[in-house]
Design an enzyme around this catalytic site. Structure first.
Site, mmCIF file in Angstrom:
data_model
loop_
_atom_site.group_PDB
_atom_site.id
_atom_site.type_symbol
_atom_site.label_atom_id
_atom_site.label_comp_id
_atom_site.label_asym_id
_atom_site.label_seq_id
_atom_site.Cartn_x
_atom_site.Cartn_y
_atom_site.Cartn_z
ATOM 1 C CE1 TYR A 106 -4.181 -1.981 5.150
ATOM 2 C CE2 TYR A 106 -3.441 0.203 4.498
ATOM 3 C CZ TYR A 106 -3.879 -1.058 4.166
ATOM 4 O OH TYR A 106 -4.009 -1.406 2.842
ATOM 5 C CB SER A 113 -0.860 0.016 1.271
ATOM 6 O OG SER A 113 -1.439 1.296 1.469
#
Ligand code: NAD
Length: 258
Positions: free
Chosen positions: A155, A142
């Site tokens: 995250y 990501s």
């Protein structure tokens, strides 16, 4: 034909939804025999049905990537029939909050799925790929791995680890004919994004969707298919010279300031 995956066997984790579903369908459409692995069996079966509608066979598996025994059993079962050429480590879960908000339980959960899931699947498949002296491992990281996105502490931490694992595996297995790369998407419109907006910003869904869309300088979120097309390239023979590289696909999020 370019990007031909005839006679290739692929495993896509989290293939029941969003990006993983688009990758599963795209790899299958190019000729790969795709094993769709997902925690939610009904979702992996749905992807299989959508692939079947094109007259192509795929196989759905229920599997929790955070559980090594579960993963090893399924990968061993797949490899007995044919050693996988491609592993796409895509399964992942979201979390919103800074370090003060993240509970120890949440941190463990994120670690178990997003980090250990990649470790488990990669560890289980490597002996087969090594023996074949061929293989492609593609991790879905990501932009959060390299940019400190606000309120995404846990995250981001897990995606940073996915990026590091990509470089480490690429180095350790370069002499075994195994390539390892990652894709770092910006925001992609999938149930993952709708889910965390609904959970964390109830009543402000429309507003938040607009705000998150505009954080990409290009002015929108990516479509799952756009990420799947990049994945197809990286899994194809046309990308044979590429290993140890991360590919942002982010509408200008990392590099542009507009
Ligand atoms: P999604 O929620 O639509 O799909 C994720 C799939 O993974 C689901 O089918 C879910 O059942 C499965 N899954 C979850 N936990 C699992 C487990 N323990 N074992 C097996 N399967 C499990 O999500 P998505 O948006 O398609 O995201 C896919 C990947 O892309 C994730 O790794 C995510 O972190 C990453 N990503 C997403 C975005 C985005 O904006 N959507 C951006 C960057 C990176």
């Amino acid at each position: 034909m370019k990007f031909n995956l005839n006679n290739k066997i692929a495993i896509v984790t989290g293939g029941g939804s969003g990006i993983g579903k688009a990758i599963s369908i795209t790899l299958a459409s190019q000729g790969a025999k795709v094993h769709i692995v997902d925690l939610k069996e009904e979702l992996s079966k749905q992807t299989r049905l959508e692939i079947k509608a094109f007259g192509i066979e795929a196989i759905a598996h229920k599997c929790d990537v955070s559980n090594y025994e579960n993963v090893k059993k399924i990968i061993d079962k797949i490899a007995i029939k044919g050693v996988p050429d491609i592993l796409v480590n895509n399964a992942g879960i979201a979390h919103v909050g800074n370090i003060e908000v993240v509970s120890v339980q949440d941190l463990d959960k994120l670690y178990n799925v997003n980090i250990k899931g990649v470790y488990n699947c990669t560890k289980a498949i490597l002996p087969f790929m090594k023996k074949k002296r061929d293989g492609i491992i593609l991790n879905i990281a990501s932009v959060a791995a390299s940019i400190g996105i606000m309120d995404r502490f846990a995250y981001s931490m897990t995606k940073g680890a996915v990026l590091s694992m990509t470089y480490s595996i690429a180095n350790d297995y370069i002499n075994h004919g195994i390539r390892c790369n990652s894709i770092s998407p910006g925001r992609v419109h999938t149930p993952f994004v709708d889910g965390f907006i609904k959970k964390n910003y109830p009543g402000q869904e429309g507003e938040l969707f607009e705000k998150l869309s505009k954080t990409q300088p290009i002015g929108r979120m990516a479509k799952p298919q756009e990420v799947a097309d990049l994945a197809l390239f990286l899994c194809s023979d046309e990308a044979k010279f590429i290993t140890g590289t991360d590919y942002p696909i982010d509408g200008g999020f990392i590099k542009l300031k507009v």
